[in-house]
Design a protein around this motif. Sequence first.
Motif, mmCIF file in Angstrom:
data_model
loop_
_atom_site.group_PDB
_atom_site.id
_atom_site.type_symbol
_atom_site.label_atom_id
_atom_site.label_comp_id
_atom_site.label_asym_id
_atom_site.label_seq_id
_atom_site.Cartn_x
_atom_site.Cartn_y
_atom_site.Cartn_z
ATOM 1 N N MET A 1 -11.279 6.340 110.315
ATOM 2 C CA MET A 1 -10.795 5.916 109.010
ATOM 3 C C MET A 1 -10.965 7.073 108.020
ATOM 4 O O MET A 1 -12.031 7.658 107.901
ATOM 5 C CB MET A 1 -11.578 4.700 108.553
ATOM 6 N N GLY A 2 -9.884 7.375 107.321
ATOM 7 C CA GLY A 2 -9.902 8.484 106.389
ATOM 8 C C GLY A 2 -10.245 8.056 104.977
ATOM 9 O O GLY A 2 -10.340 6.870 104.654
ATOM 10 N N LEU A 3 -10.422 9.018 104.124
ATOM 11 C CA LEU A 3 -10.789 8.763 102.736
ATOM 12 C C LEU A 3 -9.700 7.996 101.983
ATOM 13 O O LEU A 3 -9.999 7.152 101.144
ATOM 14 C CB LEU A 3 -11.074 10.096 102.045
ATOM 15 N N PHE A 4 -8.426 8.265 102.291
ATOM 16 C CA PHE A 4 -7.321 7.667 101.552
ATOM 17 C C PHE A 4 -6.592 6.565 102.319
ATOM 18 O O PHE A 4 -5.535 6.120 101.888
ATOM 19 C CB PHE A 4 -6.306 8.744 101.154
ATOM 20 N N ILE A 18 0.016 23.129 89.845
ATOM 21 C CA ILE A 18 0.485 22.536 91.098
ATOM 22 C C ILE A 18 1.390 21.350 90.769
ATOM 23 O O ILE A 18 0.942 20.379 90.164
ATOM 24 C CB ILE A 18 -0.705 22.071 91.957
ATOM 25 N N PRO A 19 2.667 21.418 91.132
ATOM 26 C CA PRO A 19 3.594 20.326 90.826
ATOM 27 C C PRO A 19 3.298 19.070 91.642
ATOM 28 O O PRO A 19 2.754 19.133 92.746
ATOM 29 C CB PRO A 19 4.968 20.898 91.166
ATOM 30 N N CYS A 26 1.025 17.024 100.495
ATOM 31 C CA CYS A 26 -0.311 17.175 101.083
ATOM 32 C C CYS A 26 -0.932 15.828 101.430
ATOM 33 O O CYS A 26 -1.697 15.718 102.385
ATOM 34 C CB CYS A 26 -1.225 17.927 100.124
ATOM 35 N N LEU A 27 -0.619 14.797 100.661
ATOM 36 C CA LEU A 27 -1.222 13.482 100.876
ATOM 37 C C LEU A 27 -0.497 12.637 101.918
ATOM 38 O O LEU A 27 -1.006 11.592 102.309
ATOM 39 C CB LEU A 27 -1.283 12.711 99.557
ATOM 40 N N GLY A 31 -2.654 8.943 104.898
ATOM 41 C CA GLY A 31 -2.565 7.487 104.934
ATOM 42 C C GLY A 31 -2.479 6.864 103.558
ATOM 43 O O GLY A 31 -2.478 5.653 103.424
ATOM 44 N N ALA A 32 -2.404 7.683 102.513
ATOM 45 C CA ALA A 32 -2.304 7.173 101.148
ATOM 46 C C ALA A 32 -0.863 6.789 100.836
ATOM 47 O O ALA A 32 0.078 7.379 101.349
ATOM 48 C CB ALA A 32 -2.777 8.227 100.148
#
Length: 43
Positions: A1-4, A18-19, A26-27, A31-32
């Motif tokens: 399980m990841g942070l997001f 950073i746009p 990147c996200l 899983g976000a």
Amino acid sequence: MGLFDNSKVIIIGDRDGIPGPAVEECLKSTGAEVVFSSTECFV
């Protein structure tokens, strides 16, 4: 399980930094769920 995993995120990028779409890319692999992404100009 990841942070997001199963998280909803709002991204506000900076025109001179950073746009938003770059952060969104990147996200994608975390899983976000991106519910809003924008690039603003902070003067």
